[in-house]
Design a protein around this motif. Structure first.
Motif, PDB file in Angstrom:
ATOM      1  N   ARG A   1     -18.898  -7.198  20.465  1.00 10.36           N
ATOM      2  CA  ARG A   1     -18.098  -8.300  21.024  1.00 10.36           C
ATOM      3  C   ARG A   1     -17.257  -8.972  19.951  1.00 10.36           C
ATOM      4  O   ARG A   1     -17.003 -10.182  19.995  1.00 10.36           O
ATOM      5  N   ILE A   2     -16.805  -8.167  19.008  1.00  6.67           N
ATOM      6  CA  ILE A   2     -15.991  -8.731  17.937  1.00  6.67           C
ATOM      7  C   ILE A   2     -14.641  -9.185  18.477  1.00  6.67           C
ATOM      8  O   ILE A   2     -14.002 -10.052  17.906  1.00  6.67           O
ATOM      9  N   LYS A   3     -14.245  -8.642  19.614  1.00 12.69           N
ATOM     10  CA  LYS A   3     -12.964  -9.046  20.193  1.00 12.69           C
ATOM     11  C   LYS A   3     -12.950 -10.526  20.558  1.00 12.69           C
ATOM     12  O   LYS A   3     -11.892 -11.126  20.676  1.00 12.69           O
ATOM     13  N   ASP A   4     -14.133 -11.132  20.698  1.00 13.69           N
ATOM     14  CA  ASP A   4     -14.196 -12.538  21.084  1.00 13.69           C
ATOM     15  C   ASP A   4     -14.377 -13.479  19.893  1.00 13.69           C
ATOM     16  O   ASP A   4     -14.475 -14.684  20.092  1.00 13.69           O
ATOM     17  N   ILE A   5     -14.430 -12.944  18.672  1.00 16.23           N
ATOM     18  CA  ILE A   5     -14.802 -13.817  17.555  1.00 16.23           C
ATOM     19  C   ILE A   5     -13.702 -14.771  17.157  1.00 16.23           C
ATOM     20  O   ILE A   5     -13.957 -15.725  16.431  1.00 16.23           O
TER      21      ILE A   5
ATOM     22  N   SER B   1     -14.137   1.527  16.442  1.00 12.46           N
ATOM     23  CA  SER B   1     -13.529   0.672  17.457  1.00 12.46           C
ATOM     24  C   SER B   1     -14.482   0.445  18.622  1.00 12.46           C
ATOM     25  O   SER B   1     -14.597  -0.660  19.152  1.00 12.46           O
ATOM     26  N   GLU B   2     -15.189   1.523  19.023  1.00 15.19           N
ATOM     27  CA  GLU B   2     -16.158   1.384  20.112  1.00 15.19           C
ATOM     28  C   GLU B   2     -17.286   0.436  19.714  1.00 15.19           C
ATOM     29  O   GLU B   2     -17.744  -0.375  20.521  1.00 15.19           O
ATOM     30  N   SER B   3     -17.731   0.525  18.457  1.00 19.15           N
ATOM     31  CA  SER B   3     -18.807  -0.368  18.005  1.00 19.15           C
ATOM     32  C   SER B   3     -18.315  -1.809  17.936  1.00 19.15           C
ATOM     33  O   SER B   3     -19.085  -2.745  18.160  1.00 19.15           O
ATOM     34  N   ARG B   4     -17.032  -1.990  17.657  1.00 19.18           N
ATOM     35  CA  ARG B   4     -16.462  -3.338  17.651  1.00 19.18           C
ATOM     36  C   ARG B   4     -16.588  -3.960  19.040  1.00 19.18           C
ATOM     37  O   ARG B   4     -16.952  -5.135  19.183  1.00 19.18           O
TER      38      ARG B   4
ATOM     39  N   LEU C   1      -0.842   7.374  14.081  1.00 17.25           N
ATOM     40  CA  LEU C   1      -2.041   6.923  14.774  1.00 17.25           C
ATOM     41  C   LEU C   1      -2.981   6.202  13.808  1.00 17.25           C
ATOM     42  O   LEU C   1      -3.566   5.162  14.141  1.00 17.25           O
ATOM     43  N   LEU C   2      -3.097   6.753  12.589  1.00 20.62           N
ATOM     44  CA  LEU C   2      -3.959   6.126  11.584  1.00 20.62           C
ATOM     45  C   LEU C   2      -3.434   4.737  11.218  1.00 20.62           C
ATOM     46  O   LEU C   2      -4.208   3.778  11.101  1.00 20.62           O
ATOM     47  N   VAL C   3      -2.109   4.627  11.048  1.00 11.83           N
ATOM     48  CA  VAL C   3      -1.499   3.337  10.720  1.00 11.83           C
ATOM     49  C   VAL C   3      -1.766   2.328  11.836  1.00 11.83           C
ATOM     50  O   VAL C   3      -2.136   1.173  11.587  1.00 11.83           O
ATOM     51  N   ILE C   4      -1.591   2.762  13.089  1.00 15.16           N
ATOM     52  CA  ILE C   4      -1.823   1.866  14.231  1.00 15.16           C
ATOM     53  C   ILE C   4      -3.270   1.380  14.237  1.00 15.16           C
ATOM     54  O   ILE C   4      -3.545   0.188  14.425  1.00 15.16           O
ATOM     55  N   GLN C   5      -4.210   2.314  13.993  1.00 19.32           N
ATOM     56  CA  GLN C   5      -5.623   1.927  14.029  1.00 19.32           C
ATOM     57  C   GLN C   5      -5.948   0.927  12.919  1.00 19.32           C
ATOM     58  O   GLN C   5      -6.703  -0.025  13.134  1.00 19.32           O
ATOM     59  N   PHE C   6      -5.384   1.148  11.742  1.00 13.58           N
ATOM     60  CA  PHE C   6      -5.633   0.216  10.640  1.00 13.58           C
ATOM     61  C   PHE C   6      -5.003  -1.152  10.926  1.00 13.58           C
ATOM     62  O   PHE C   6      -5.574  -2.189  10.594  1.00 13.58           O
ATOM     63  N   ARG C   7      -3.807  -1.151  11.500  1.00 13.31           N
ATOM     64  CA  ARG C   7      -3.167  -2.432  11.813  1.00 13.31           C
ATOM     65  C   ARG C   7      -3.974  -3.194  12.870  1.00 13.31           C
ATOM     66  O   ARG C   7      -4.080  -4.428  12.818  1.00 13.31           O
ATOM     67  N   VAL C   8      -4.527  -2.479  13.826  1.00 13.73           N
ATOM     68  CA  VAL C   8      -5.375  -3.122  14.826  1.00 13.73           C
ATOM     69  C   VAL C   8      -6.599  -3.742  14.147  1.00 13.73           C
ATOM     70  O   VAL C   8      -6.986  -4.876  14.431  1.00 13.73           O
ATOM     71  N   MET C   9      -7.191  -2.979  13.212  1.00 16.47           N
ATOM     72  CA  MET C   9      -8.361  -3.498  12.502  1.00 16.47           C
ATOM     73  C   MET C   9      -8.012  -4.755  11.709  1.00 16.47           C
ATOM     74  O   MET C   9      -8.812  -5.689  11.607  1.00 16.47           O
ATOM     75  N   GLN C  10      -6.804  -4.771  11.137  1.00 17.93           N
ATOM     76  CA  GLN C  10      -6.387  -5.941  10.363  1.00 17.93           C
ATOM     77  C   GLN C  10      -6.421  -7.216  11.201  1.00 17.93           C
ATOM     78  O   GLN C  10      -6.727  -8.298  10.698  1.00 17.93           O
ATOM     79  N   CYS C  11      -6.098  -7.091  12.472  1.00 18.33           N
ATOM     80  CA  CYS C  11      -6.072  -8.261  13.346  1.00 18.33           C
ATOM     81  C   CYS C  11      -7.452  -8.897  13.478  1.00 18.33           C
ATOM     82  O   CYS C  11      -7.571 -10.092  13.772  1.00 18.33           O
ATOM     83  N   PHE C  12      -8.505  -8.089  13.292  1.00 16.49           N
ATOM     84  CA  PHE C  12      -9.863  -8.591  13.491  1.00 16.49           C
ATOM     85  C   PHE C  12     -10.574  -8.937  12.185  1.00 16.49           C
ATOM     86  O   PHE C  12     -11.598  -9.610  12.206  1.00 16.49           O
ATOM     87  N   LEU C  13     -10.035  -8.469  11.048  1.00 17.88           N
ATOM     88  CA  LEU C  13     -10.779  -8.605   9.799  1.00 17.88           C
ATOM     89  C   LEU C  13     -10.949 -10.050   9.366  1.00 17.88           C
ATOM     90  O   LEU C  13     -12.014 -10.444   8.885  1.00 17.88           O
ATOM     91  N   LYS C  14      -9.907 -10.865   9.511  1.00 15.89           N
ATOM     92  CA  LYS C  14     -10.027 -12.268   9.088  1.00 15.89           C
ATOM     93  C   LYS C  14     -11.092 -12.991   9.901  1.00 15.89           C
ATOM     94  O   LYS C  14     -11.886 -13.771   9.369  1.00 15.89           O
ATOM     95  N   ASP C  15     -11.107 -12.711  11.210  1.00 16.22           N
ATOM     96  CA  ASP C  15     -12.105 -13.352  12.059  1.00 16.22           C
ATOM     97  C   ASP C  15     -13.504 -12.806  11.768  1.00 16.22           C
ATOM     98  O   ASP C  15     -14.483 -13.548  11.742  1.00 16.22           O
ATOM     99  N   ALA C  16     -13.587 -11.489  11.548  1.00 24.74           N
ATOM    100  CA  ALA C  16     -14.889 -10.882  11.255  1.00 24.74           C
ATOM    101  C   ALA C  16     -15.462 -11.435   9.958  1.00 24.74           C
ATOM    102  O   ALA C  16     -16.676 -11.603   9.824  1.00 24.74           O
ATOM    103  N   ASP C  17     -14.591 -11.745   9.005  1.00 27.52           N
ATOM    104  CA  ASP C  17     -15.044 -12.281   7.725  1.00 27.52           C
ATOM    105  C   ASP C  17     -15.773 -13.608   7.916  1.00 27.52           C
ATOM    106  O   ASP C  17     -16.726 -13.922   7.201  1.00 27.52           O
TER     107      ASP C  17
END
Length: 708
Positions: free
Chosen positions: A131-135, A124-127, A31-47
């Protein structure tokens, strides 16, 4: 911002450790690995968004902190279990007691991972709330530099350049390359770090009367780090092609391919000079090049870029023109032109010493001199007194133009290079580092990626070459093969790396006052004493961050043995002492000291004569490197008890010291015979023919030491 994606990638490697899978926590780890991999998908855009959105910036910081916390949990568990395995459970009174120890470790790992998973649910909820999902849509086509900076950087050949100093010879070389030579469409590139004056020089060349007389048609476009290709092509057509309103309407309906063809048709048959300013990537050139026809009539294209690779990609047969830093007199001349706008542009004699001190702190970087000069031009000379003290702070302050210009190069780095660049801030100012040493340190830090069958040395050399090509690292010497032998980092870029590393808790650097409390949460700490004064001792171990895992001491001239403090840092894994960090004669590591230290590097400790290692000290040490400690008489007696040691490197050590290590004959052979890999190198890369060049390597369990 530190490369959070690199932190997450490093953590995912550790979560794959076989020890984790053996202890019945697979579901929670998965579960931890899945959550981190999900976060990775957003990190480049969040940067791309965090510089303009405080909420997104805090979200990235939360991801980083959670990744660091998870890394500590995993490291702690692996360490405890590995220690039990290594000692054969001798530390436990009975087998049942040992099983009890394992159960406690497993329970703590399980509860810690569950706690981190819960933290990630909140993140994840704060993401979603941010609206980071739209970045991904928002970030597309948007520069990571703020709009004001982007506009500030857009250039025009018509703007005046009154502050042209030090490039007179460069001007003549470039004019000659544009107006002479082969008829094919040649690309002439000007390469250098941000703020070095690439655009200023190119404007001067572009407006030179000889150039104007040689070409029929001229155009200047500014690409910048992020650009919209269609808008760029349309801007070119609007600025340089005389079209009717009806034609412009038709042009605006064209696609990118049609726009390129339109420009190419316009330039066809013309002997043109095209300037492409501030181009960042090969892809940007590939998108533009078809608009510039080659009809073998002597047309030329000038590029300005920070990336040598892009220059060579545009025209491999054309040698890039590298800009240098200004020398002292050129820097002073530019400073005076900027500060003293009226009169004859000379500095009042009574303020010249102070003015030259200010200029010296700009390190020959034209942009820094111009910005500081502009600041001082609005002040009276008597107000300059505090400037030399604050100039480092001024130039490294976020939102300062110099800082933002240099930051663009950092933001453009791929994530795997960001951590390598930040690590360079741990070296002292003006330090010239050897390529091999740097790559070994990167490897020990886990900063190098595994790439197929390539060795870490090959990957590290590739990383360093890329930093050099991006003008972030300066080559100071090369080997006869052309490979990089040694490098340094420009002081302003070093200040940038330190600022970014501090912001991301990647590294904290202390200068001068070693007794300042180290910053909380820093993963690495470097202490440099630039004043070259003798210090008494380090702060108490409790004053250091509990998270501290890497520490560098340089030029600190400590009177008291630093090991007494440092060996109590339970999470310390990498320790480097060099450049007379310690100015004493004796050094000791006591039993149970340095419980997790894996890599120890001692270099140029000019007074050290004796090093003691008690039995039970350094229980996790894997690599030991000692370089140029000329008064050290022998290796410590307790070294034979450090059974974890895998690699020993001894370089430029006294002849008598090395003789004690002769195989089977030397008095100290018993201390190292258990080490699988040993390297003794007395005078490597030394140019003096009278000095000995003895080298020994023992690998994979070998037991030979060679002396002629």
């Amino acid at each position: 911002m530190v490369a959070v994606e690199a932190v997450v990638s490093q953590l995912l490697k550790k979560l794959a450790d076989p020890l984790i899978s053996l202890y019945d926590v697979d579901d929670k780890v998965e579960l931890l690995v899945i959550q981190f991999r999900v976060m990775q998908c957003f990190l480049k855009d969040a940067d791309a968004r965090q510089e303009r959105n405080e909420g997104v910036k805090n979200w990235v910081l939360n991801v980083r902190d959670a990744a660091y916390e998870a890394e500590d949990v995993i490291d702690n568990f692996i360490y405890k279990v590995a220690r039990l395995k290594r000692t054969g459970f001798m530390g436990c009174i009975t087998r049942y007691a040992c099983i009890f120890c394992e159960l406690i470790a497993r329970y703590k790992l399980s509860s810690d991972i569950e706690r981190i998973n819960n933290k990630f649910r909140v993140i994840s909820e704060s993401r979603s709330a941010l609206r980071i999902k739209d970045i991904s849509q928002e970030a597309a086509g948007t520069s990571s530099a703020g709009p004001s900076l982007q506009e500030w950087r857009l250039t025009s050949p018509l703007s005046q350049e009154p502050d042209f100093v030090g490039f007179e010879n460069d001007l003549e070389i470039l004019v000659d390359r544009l107006t002479n030579g082969e008829l094919r469409r040649r690309v002439v590139s000007v390469v250098g770090m941000g703020g070095l004056g690439k655009t200023t020089l190119t404007k001067k060349v572009y407006n030179d009367s000889r150039v104007k007389a040689h070409f029929q048609s001229f155009a200047w476009i500014s690409v910048s780090q992020e650009f919209g290709l269609r808008d760029l092509l349309l801007d070119f057509i609007n600025c340089y092609m005389e079209l009717s309103k009806e034609e412009l309407k038709r042009v605006k309906k064209m696609n990118v391919s049609q726009l390129r063809n339109k420009i190419s048709e316009y330039l066809e048959g013309k002997k043109y000079l095209m300037v492409v300013d501030d181009i960042w990537s090969n892809e940007a050139w590939d998108a533009l090049k078809d608009a510039f026809p080659d009809v073998s009539n002597g047309s030329r294209i000038m590029l300005t870029t920070r990336n040598k690779d892009t220059a060579l990609h545009a025209d491999a047969a054309s040698r890039p023109h590298h800009l240098r830093f200004l020398n002292n007199e050129e820097s002073w001349k530019l400073f005076c032109k900027k500060v003293f706008l009226g009169g004859d542009g000379s500095c009042p004699q009574q303020f010249e010493t102070l003015g030259r001190e200010i200029v010296e702190n700009c390190y020959g970087l034209p942009l820094a001199i111009i910005v500081i000069g502009g600041l001082l031009s609005r002040k009276e000379p008597w107000e300059w007194e505090n400037v030399p003290k604050s100039i480092h702070w001024q130039l490294s302050t976020e939102k300062h133009p110099v800082y933002e210009i240099l930051s663009l190069s950092y933001k453009d780095l791929p994530y795997y290079l960001k951590s390598c660049f930040l690590y360079l801030g741990s070296f002292p100012e003006d330090y010239e580092f050897q390529t091999k040493d740097l790559i070994r340190l990167w490897t020990a830090e886990g900063l190098l990626e595994e790439r197929g069958e390539e060795t870490f040395e090959e990957v590290g050399e590739d990383y360093l070459q890329e930093l050099v090509r991006r003008s972030l690292v300066q080559v100071t010497s090369r080997r006869s093969s052309g490979r990089i032998k040694s490098c340094r980092v420009h002081d302003l870029l070093r200040d940038l790396s330190i600022a970014k590393a501090r912001e991301g808790k990647f590294l904290e650097v202390h200068r001068g006052n070693v007794n300042n409390r180290p910053a909380s949460g820093a993963r690495r700490l470097a202490i440099h004493n630039n004043d070259l004064r003798t210090l008494e001792k380090l702060p108490e171990s409790r004053e250091f961050s509990t998270y501290l895992s890497k520490l560098t001491l340089a030029l600190s001239f400590l009177d008291q043995d630093p090991m007494a403090t440092l060996e109590k840092l339970e999470n310390l894994r990498i320790l480097r002492l060099f450049g007379n960090a310690y100015w004493g004669k004796e050094m000791a590591c006591t039993a149970k000291g340095f419980p997790r230290l894996e890599f120890l590097h001692l270099e140029e400790l000019g007074q050290l004569e004796e090093w003691k290692v008690a039995k039970g000290a350094l229980p996790s040490l894997l690599r030991l490197r000692i370089f140029n400690c000329q008064f050290l008489k022998m290796l410590p007696e307790g070294l034979q008890h450090v059974t974890t040691l895998q690699k020993l490197q001894l370089q430029v050590m006294p002849v008598e010291f090395n003789k004690r290590l002769r195989k089977g004959k030397g008095e100290d052979w018993h201390k190292i015979r258990h080490i699988p890999s040993i390297n003794i190198n007395e005078w490597r890369d030394c140019d003096d023919p009278h000095l000995r060049r003895d080298e020994m390597d023992v690998e994979n369990g070998g037991t030979g030491v060679y002396f002629p």
